[in-house]
Scaffold this active site. Structure first.
Site, PDB file in Angstrom:
ATOM      1  CE  LYS A  30      -3.991   2.141   2.138  1.00  0.00           C
ATOM      2  NZ  LYS A  30      -3.513   3.470   1.706  1.00  0.00           N
ATOM      3  CD  GLU A 177      -0.712   4.468   3.475  1.00  0.00           C
ATOM      4  OE1 GLU A 177      -1.720   5.065   3.893  1.00  0.00           O
ATOM      5  OE2 GLU A 177      -0.404   4.421   2.275  1.00  0.00           O
TER       6      GLU A 177
END
Length: 326
Positions: A30, A177
């Site tokens: 991500k 992330e």
């Protein structure tokens, strides 16, 4: 060629798929950037559209050569625009200096030389005149990788099939992330937040001191819409670290309203005073716990969410202190 306008498919927040179904899923890193759909018409041109549908091509002139990467083959590609720090990790604060320059091409060109972006490609929805929306993810991913799109400002990172737990731990270890889990048989659903794609974001948790609030609007008028929070610096000053506007139930918001009214004060407890229009200040007595994704370079919390009040802690006894590098 006129290409179809395709809003990006969205992921639903969640957790890892059950271990028994692990082999049915692919896992992608991500990225903390700006979602973008790239339209390559096959004539050397490139059009970039944000998730909102806005044309953002002019903000990123260094990505224009992507329009020539497939020659006369047209394509609609899904991806994320990133600005990378010295460690090669996505830094949203760096990207913010590039966003919003659609109507300032000269400045965009200067910023492209100073803070170049990188487009990570992870899906293809239309290729050579044919829609791939009803083609399973595994086959779309194969077609995308066959295009071999790897250039000075764009790339196609691989996806890992199975081993989701290991992938999630790796993103945590490297300070990324989070993870996006995509079902191998999933079709592309334009504009839909689908359970076939699951996003898992690594979050941090810390104590904060409430120093003010902003009133809510609409159905929550008269109640706090967001809390202004801070942490103590080594010299004892209460430093502002951001506003928290989510995470409460209706009952919790009402309880907070009473506590904030009781602690109202005319003076701002933060030093320096933040530029927050319409703020109501309170005595810095309330301690709370928040979750957030990362801190910006200036120490502000990104994507904070309220977790709970900490009535068991006094401000001076809490862990609400800025980290050494903030």
């Amino acid at each position: 060629m006129t290409l179809p306008l395709i809003p990006p498919m969205l992921a639903t927040p969640g957790t890892l798929p059950p271990a028994a179904q692990d082999a049915r899923w692919a896992y992608e890193t991500k990225q903390d950037g700006q979602r973008a759909v790239a339209y390559l018409a096959g004539d050397g041109t490139l059009l970039l559209r944000a998730r909102s549908g806005e044309d953002i091509t002019a903000a990123y002139p260094e990505l224009r050569p992507l329009g020539e990467a497939l020659g006369a083959t047209s394509a609609v590609l899904d991806g994320e625009i990133l600005a990378l720090d010295e460690q090669g990790r996505a830094n949203f604060q760096l990207l913010q200096s590039r966003m919003g320059l659609v109507h300032a091409p000269a400045r965009a060109a200067r910023m492209a030389a100073r803070t170049p972006v990188h487009l990570v490609l992870f899906d293809v929805m239309h290729l050579a005149g044919h829609s791939l929306l009803k083609v399973p993810y595994s086959r779309r991913r194969g077609r995308l990788e066959e295009l071999d799109l790897d250039g000075p400002h764009w790339s196609t990172p691989g996806a890992l099939v199975g081993r989701g737990a290991q992938a999630l731990e790796a993103t945590r270890e490297y300070g990324l992330e989070g993870l996006v889990c995509k079902r191998l048989d999933s079709l592309y659903e334009p504009g839909v937040r689908s359970r076939a794609w699951i996003k898992i974001r690594h979050m941090h948790s810390e104590d904060v001191i409430v120093g003010g609030w902003l009133p809510g609007k609409g159905r929550i008028a008269g109640l706090p819409g967001s809390l202004l929070v801070g942490q103590f610096s080594p010299d004892g000053r209460l430093r502002y670290i951001g506003g928290v506007g989510t995470g409460w139930s209706e009952a919790e918001r009402t309880e907070l309203a009473g506590l904030l009214r009781a602690g109202a004060t005319d003076g701002c407890p933060f030093d320096p005073v933040p530029h927050v229009a319409g703020a109501h200040w309170v005595q810095p007595r309330l301690v709370g716990e928040v979750r957030y994704s990362v801190r910006t370079r200036s120490g502000l919390l990104r994507q904070p969410a309220w977790q709970r009040l900490r009535p068991d802690l006094m401000p001076e006894d809490s862990a609400a202190h800025l980290p050494d590098d903030a």
